[in-house]
Design a protein around this motif. Structure first.
Motif: not given
Length: 303
Positions: A291-303, A235-241, A4-9
């Motif tokens: 490539r970065a997005g797919l990597s992030a998707g595996k990590k945070i299950k967003l993509l 951005f300060a709240k969302g980008v670091p996550s 949920n925190n990642r979706w908020r980001a």
């Protein structure tokens, strides 16, 4: 809870980018009201800085624990916010809002250059292809290839590209500087840096020349909200996550928002080829970060 925190980001970055998208049309309306770039930029950044410091009041006591180095890093990184506003608003005096933002979107290949320069990270094949697509999309969206009616000015184009450089550096540092500091307090320090550089370039004559009473105060509040308060804070709240690539993809929502607002508020009507150019730019952003997005998707299950 973590998901949920990642979706908020994601939502934070989307809303922050959309706020920037609304900004250019409002600036053009302020110019049409008779106010200068110095008055618009200076009043916006000063208003945004003061409001953010008030908003961060619950965290003021934490300033005692900050080192001088940390404070200087936050103020220094915030200067890119001010410089982006200076260059971008000057370009808006010379270019259509829809064209000026296309120049700002050159942050795609500029971001690759920054990664290469700072981290010796060479761009991959997909990133290069994506940057080329963004370039082609920019040509189509500008109307240069289709006889569009936009105004082209060499100085305006140079200023727009300088704004893109500063915006790239702002996005780079916003996710890396003092991430342990609460977002509102960090934004306040960064906006202080932005305010310092803007007020050095544009002394705040609007405080005593009567512009505020003539209606500048309203533009200052609106522009301060959409340009200096919401985006840096969100951005300060969302980008670091988020993964840097995913943040760049989400940030690209700014472009269609600009095009829609310029058509709605300024009657800058893009033709079909220009909309195709916008789609190409968005596709290029997504491809360059795939490539970065797919990597992030595996990590945070967003993509």
């Amino acid at each position: 809870m973590e998901k949920n925190n990642r979706w908020r980001a994601v939502v934070y970055v989307l809303v922050g980018a959309a706020s920037y998208g609304v900004l250019s049309s409002i600036v053009k309306l302020a110019y049409a009201g008779g106010f200068t770039a110095g008055e618009v930029t200076g009043s916006q950044v000063l208003t945004g800085c003061l409001v953010m410091w008030l908003f961060s009041m619950p965290y003021w006591k934490r300033c005692r624990a900050l080192t001088l180095r940390t404070m200087l890093k936050m103020v220094g990184s915030g200067t890119f916010t001010g410089l982006t506003g200076i260059f971008y608003y000057q370009s808006l005096q010379r270019l259509d809002a829809s064209f000026a933002v296309l120049l700002l979107f050159q942050f795609v290949w500029m971001g690759l250059a920054v990664e290469w320069l700072f981290h010796r990270k060479r761009p991959g094949q997909m990133q290069v292809i994506g940057a080329v697509i963004v370039g082609g999309g920019t040509l189509l969206a500008s109307g240069l290839l289709t006889g569009g009616q936009a105004v082209y000015d060499a100085a305006g184009i140079a200023l727009g590209l300088l704004a893109a450089v500063c915006y790239t550096l702002f996005m780079y540092f916003s996710g890396r500087v003092a991430v342990e500091v609460p977002a509102s307090l960090r934004s306040a320090w960064m906006l202080t840096g932005g305010a310092i550089v803007v007020l050095l370039v544009y002394p705040p004559q609007f405080l005593w020349n009567g512009s505020l009473q003539e209606g500048l105060w309203l533009w200052a509040l609106v522009l301060g909200l959409f340009g200096m308060i919401l985006p840096p804070y969100l951005f300060a709240k969302g980008v670091p996550s988020l993964n840097t690539g995913l943040a760049a993809i989400l940030g690209s929502v700014e472009l269609p928002v600009v095009m829609i607002c310029s058509a709605w508020l300024l009657q800058e009507q893009p033709d079909g080829w220009q909309w195709i150019g916008v789609v190409l730019i968005l596709a290029g952003v997504c491809l360059s970060e795939s490539r970065a997005g797919l990597s992030a998707g595996k990590k945070i299950k967003l993509l």
